[in-house]
Motif scaffolding. Structure first.
Motif, PDB file in Angstrom:
ATOM      1  N   UNK A 221       0.824  -1.204   0.000  1.00  9.29           N
ATOM      2  CA  UNK A 221       0.000   0.000   0.000  1.00  9.29           C
ATOM      3  C   UNK A 221       0.864   1.261   0.000  1.00  9.29           C
ATOM      4  N   UNK A 222       2.078   1.159   0.535  1.00 17.71           N
ATOM      5  CA  UNK A 222       2.961   2.324   0.623  1.00 17.71           C
ATOM      6  C   UNK A 222       3.685   2.606  -0.689  1.00 17.71           C
ATOM      7  N   UNK A 223       4.228   1.552  -1.312  1.00 22.40           N
ATOM      8  CA  UNK A 223       5.063   1.746  -2.503  1.00 22.40           C
ATOM      9  C   UNK A 223       4.423   1.241  -3.787  1.00 22.40           C
ATOM     10  N   UNK A 224       3.404   0.390  -3.674  1.00 24.02           N
ATOM     11  CA  UNK A 224       2.803  -0.212  -4.858  1.00 24.02           C
ATOM     12  C   UNK A 224       3.591  -1.390  -5.399  1.00 24.02           C
ATOM     13  N   UNK A 225       4.668  -1.788  -4.718  1.00 27.22           N
ATOM     14  CA  UNK A 225       5.501  -2.906  -5.175  1.00 27.22           C
ATOM     15  C   UNK A 225       4.741  -4.224  -5.074  1.00 27.22           C
ATOM     16  N   UNK A 226       4.913  -5.078  -6.084  1.00 23.28           N
ATOM     17  CA  UNK A 226       4.288  -6.400  -6.091  1.00 23.28           C
ATOM     18  C   UNK A 226       5.353  -7.439  -5.742  1.00 23.28           C
ATOM     19  N   UNK A 227       5.026  -8.311  -4.785  1.00 22.14           N
ATOM     20  CA  UNK A 227       5.992  -9.297  -4.294  1.00 22.14           C
ATOM     21  C   UNK A 227       5.333 -10.662  -4.185  1.00 22.14           C
ATOM     22  N   UNK A 228       6.176 -11.697  -4.100  1.00 20.71           N
ATOM     23  CA  UNK A 228       5.700 -13.067  -3.909  1.00 20.71           C
ATOM     24  C   UNK A 228       6.382 -13.676  -2.693  1.00 20.71           C
ATOM     25  N   UNK A 229       5.602 -14.426  -1.910  1.00 14.17           N
ATOM     26  CA  UNK A 229       6.149 -15.169  -0.781  1.00 14.17           C
ATOM     27  C   UNK A 229       5.839 -16.646  -0.985  1.00 14.17           C
ATOM     28  N   UNK A 230       6.871 -17.477  -0.940  1.00  9.09           N
ATOM     29  CA  UNK A 230       6.686 -18.933  -1.033  1.00  9.09           C
ATOM     30  C   UNK A 230       7.963 -19.612  -0.537  1.00  9.09           C
TER      31      UNK A 230
END
Length: 271
Positions: A221-230
């Motif tokens: 919500x702060x930076x708009x960065x899209x990340x994946x966790x696995x």
């Protein structure tokens, strides 16, 4: 009788090859299991204890050897207690692992719908937490949210996360092109060295990846960065195409071979 003897001779010939092949396969599976669960510290601790005992034995330090032999049961119990989270992850992965994978994969489009919504929310600086379920059952976590059982669409996801609705702050669960539930609360990460700049969404995504084989998509919500966790790791700020390929590979929805390591070499990899 002659054919039986021939079969025995053939088996005796290939037995060493079979022995080495099975052992190699088991070592490879053990290695991938340890890497995926970040449990290398267990191996380090075991090596240190083993080397200490070996040195004491070779140097004939009888008192030290006696102490090691006496406290061995206590050491094992302490080892299990101290490394309980890591051992739990290993057994979880062991139960989740598919030892052999066969069959063709079919192409679906629900990943594209989720990523379109994620990209729209990223531009609007709206947070998103989407869990792609694989093999681990997570009924207890799903029950913390609202059951939907709806067909996946980007407009539905944007409506859930783009507005200040009761479902906005939780996670949605996705399986087989269906939006199973939304507004779910995820367990936070047990890792102590995660960056302090990461918010609750990233900690929750990493936390779920530590106790399941799910793949979690996070939009900051702060930076708009899209990340994946696995696999107990958070891959931060990945581009759209990279996320798409990794998801298709992990969710087995494409027949194209793809190496995930090649795509994240130039991006941040957070343990």
């Amino acid at each position: 009788m002659k054919s039986a003897n021939t079969l025995i001779l053939i088996y005796n010939f290939i037995r060493p090859i079979l022995d080495i092949g099975v052992l190699t396969f088991l070592f490879y599976k053990a290695y991938t299991l340890i890497v995926k669960t970040n449990s290398i510290q267990i191996i380090k601790a075991a090596i240190i204890v083993g080397l200490s005992y070996l040195v004491a034995y070779l140097l004939r330090l009888e008192t030290l050897v006696w102490i090691f032999n006496t406290i061995a049961p206590i050491l094992l119990l302490s080892f299990a207690i101290v490394f309980h989270p890591e051992l739990r992850k290993i057994f979880l992965r062991l139960g989740q692992s598919q030892w052999f994978a066969f069959g063709n994969r079919s192409k679906h489009t629900y990943v594209d719908s989720v990523l379109i919504a994620a990209e729209m929310l990223s531009k609007q600086r709206r947070g998103m937490l989407a869990v792609f379920m694989r093999h681990t059952k997570m009924d207890d976590i799903i029950q913390t949210g609202t059951r939907l059982n709806a067909d996946i669409s980007s407009s539905l996801l944007v409506t859930i996360f783009g507005m200040d609705t009761p479902l906005h702050d939780g996670a949605c669960f996705i399986q087989g092109g269906k939006l199973i539930s939304a507004g779910c609360f995820l367990p936070l990460s047990e890792q102590y060295d995660i960056k302090k700049t990461f918010g609750t969404r990233h900690r929750a995504a990493l936390g779920l990846s530590e106790v399941s084989d799910a793949v979690v998509l996070v939009v900051s919500e702060e930076t708009g960065a899209m990340s994946l966790a696995y696999d107990s790791m958070l891959h931060y700020e990945l581009p759209y195409t990279t996320i798409q390929k990794i998801l298709e590979n992990l969710l087995e929805i494409t027949s194209e071979a793809y190496s995930m390591e090649d795509t994240i070499d130039e991006h941040k990899k957070i343990d």
